[in-house]
Design a protein around this motif. Structure first.
Motif, PDB file in Angstrom:
ATOM      1  N   LYS A   1       0.993  -1.023   0.112  1.00  0.00           N
ATOM      2  CA  LYS A   1       0.174  -0.284   0.138  1.00  0.00           C
ATOM      3  C   LYS A   1       0.730   1.274   0.117  1.00  0.00           C
ATOM      4  N   LYS A   2       2.214   1.135   0.801  1.00  0.00           N
ATOM      5  CA  LYS A   2       2.558   2.544   1.155  1.00  0.00           C
ATOM      6  C   LYS A   2       3.134   2.619  -1.067  1.00  0.00           C
ATOM      7  N   PHE A   3       3.672   1.252  -1.133  1.00  0.00           N
ATOM      8  CA  PHE A   3       4.429   2.097  -2.540  1.00  0.00           C
ATOM      9  C   PHE A   3       3.355   2.366  -3.539  1.00  0.00           C
ATOM     10  N   LEU A   4       2.474   1.856  -3.193  1.00  0.00           N
ATOM     11  CA  LEU A   4       1.024   1.837  -4.815  1.00  0.00           C
ATOM     12  C   LEU A   4       0.904   3.528  -4.173  1.00  0.00           C
ATOM     13  N   GLU A   5       1.037   3.883  -3.088  1.00  0.00           N
ATOM     14  CA  GLU A   5       0.599   5.299  -2.866  1.00  0.00           C
ATOM     15  C   GLU A   5       1.278   6.414  -3.546  1.00  0.00           C
ATOM     16  N   GLN A   6       2.861   5.985  -3.366  1.00  0.00           N
ATOM     17  CA  GLN A   6       3.590   7.025  -4.433  1.00  0.00           C
ATOM     18  C   GLN A   6       4.278   7.440  -5.683  1.00  0.00           C
ATOM     19  N   ILE A   7       3.298   5.266  -5.691  1.00  0.00           N
ATOM     20  CA  ILE A   7       2.849   5.285  -7.297  1.00  0.00           C
ATOM     21  C   ILE A   7       1.900   6.280  -7.940  1.00  0.00           C
ATOM     22  N   LEU A   8       0.909   5.834  -7.764  1.00  0.00           N
ATOM     23  CA  LEU A   8      -0.499   6.786  -7.829  1.00  0.00           C
ATOM     24  C   LEU A   8      -0.024   8.079  -7.827  1.00  0.00           C
ATOM     25  N   LEU A   9       0.250   8.687  -6.257  1.00  0.00           N
ATOM     26  CA  LEU A   9       0.743  10.056  -6.549  1.00  0.00           C
ATOM     27  C   LEU A   9       2.175  10.640  -7.957  1.00  0.00           C
ATOM     28  N   GLU A  10       2.687   9.329  -7.948  1.00  0.00           N
ATOM     29  CA  GLU A  10       3.776  10.738  -9.026  1.00  0.00           C
ATOM     30  C   GLU A  10       2.324  10.237 -10.541  1.00  0.00           C
ATOM     31  N   LEU A  11       1.501   9.467 -10.739  1.00  0.00           N
ATOM     32  CA  LEU A  11       0.095   9.397 -11.359  1.00  0.00           C
ATOM     33  C   LEU A  11      -0.267  10.456 -11.538  1.00  0.00           C
ATOM     34  N   ARG A  12      -1.017  10.361 -10.369  1.00  0.00           N
ATOM     35  CA  ARG A  12      -1.956  11.953 -10.389  1.00  0.00           C
ATOM     36  C   ARG A  12      -0.905  13.491 -11.148  1.00  0.00           C
ATOM     37  N   ASN A  13       0.196  13.542 -10.310  1.00  0.00           N
ATOM     38  CA  ASN A  13       1.019  14.583 -10.477  1.00  0.00           C
ATOM     39  C   ASN A  13       1.478  14.984 -12.240  1.00  0.00           C
ATOM     40  N   ALA A  14       1.514  13.148 -12.870  1.00  0.00           N
ATOM     41  CA  ALA A  14       1.144  13.168 -14.340  1.00  0.00           C
ATOM     42  C   ALA A  14       0.517  13.416 -15.282  1.00  0.00           C
ATOM     43  N   GLY A  15      -0.730  13.321 -14.137  1.00  0.00           N
ATOM     44  CA  GLY A  15      -1.776  13.431 -15.391  1.00  0.00           C
ATOM     45  C   GLY A  15      -3.060  12.270 -15.324  1.00  0.00           C
TER      46      GLY A  15
END
Length: 145
Positions: free
Chosen positions: A38-52
């Motif tokens: 979950k913690k790793f997923l949170e980081q990945i999803l944040l990057e994907l969100r920031n990328a639009g």
């Protein structure tokens, strides 16, 4: 080799793509169903969100949703956001070029020429393959087509 971050990012986008234009998907649900920490997923999803690519909604009924149609998200975009270069050698990378230390002459290097061809073939496949294509392969149908 595909990094865990990239692989998890693709798996998360597939999970979100399966819920495209529906209610946001809770991060715990994605982590559990895709077997992603979950913690790793949170980081990945944040990057994907920031990328639009993603929208996030907080609070009850919150979670993540795709901002783009799964047909518009290709694998080369995801790989560049989560994993960096596509090329196997730094001297043929389009976005992360570095001269190889041991190379005597880039213009006549057979290794470089071969791996430039590999890069081009890889880019073609990854550019033409979308999240919708992966969902369709897993579901055995033409998802969203």
């Amino acid at each position: 080799m595909l990094s865990k971050k990239t692989k998890y990012g693709i798996r998360a986008l597939i999970a979100l793509g399966e819920h495209y234009e529906k209610e946001p998907v809770n991060i715990s649900y994605i982590a559990e169903t895709e077997n992603i920490p979950k913690k790793f997923l949170e980081q990945i999803l944040l990057e994907l969100r920031n990328a639009g690519f993603l929208y996030s909604k907080k609070g009850a009924g919150g979670g993540y949703s795709l901002l783009k149609n799964p047909q518009e998200i290709n694998l080369v975009q995801v790989m560049r956001i989560t994993g960096g270069p596509i090329a196997q050698l730094p001297c043929v990378s389009l976005n992360f070029y570095q001269r190889c230390e041991e190379c005597k002459d880039e213009e006549t290097c057979g290794i470089r020429d071969t791996f430039r061809d590999v890069r081009d073939a890889t880019l073609k496949i990854l550019s033409e393959t979308t999240i919708a294509d992966l969902i369709a392969k897993e579901k055995g149908s033409d998802f969203l087509k």
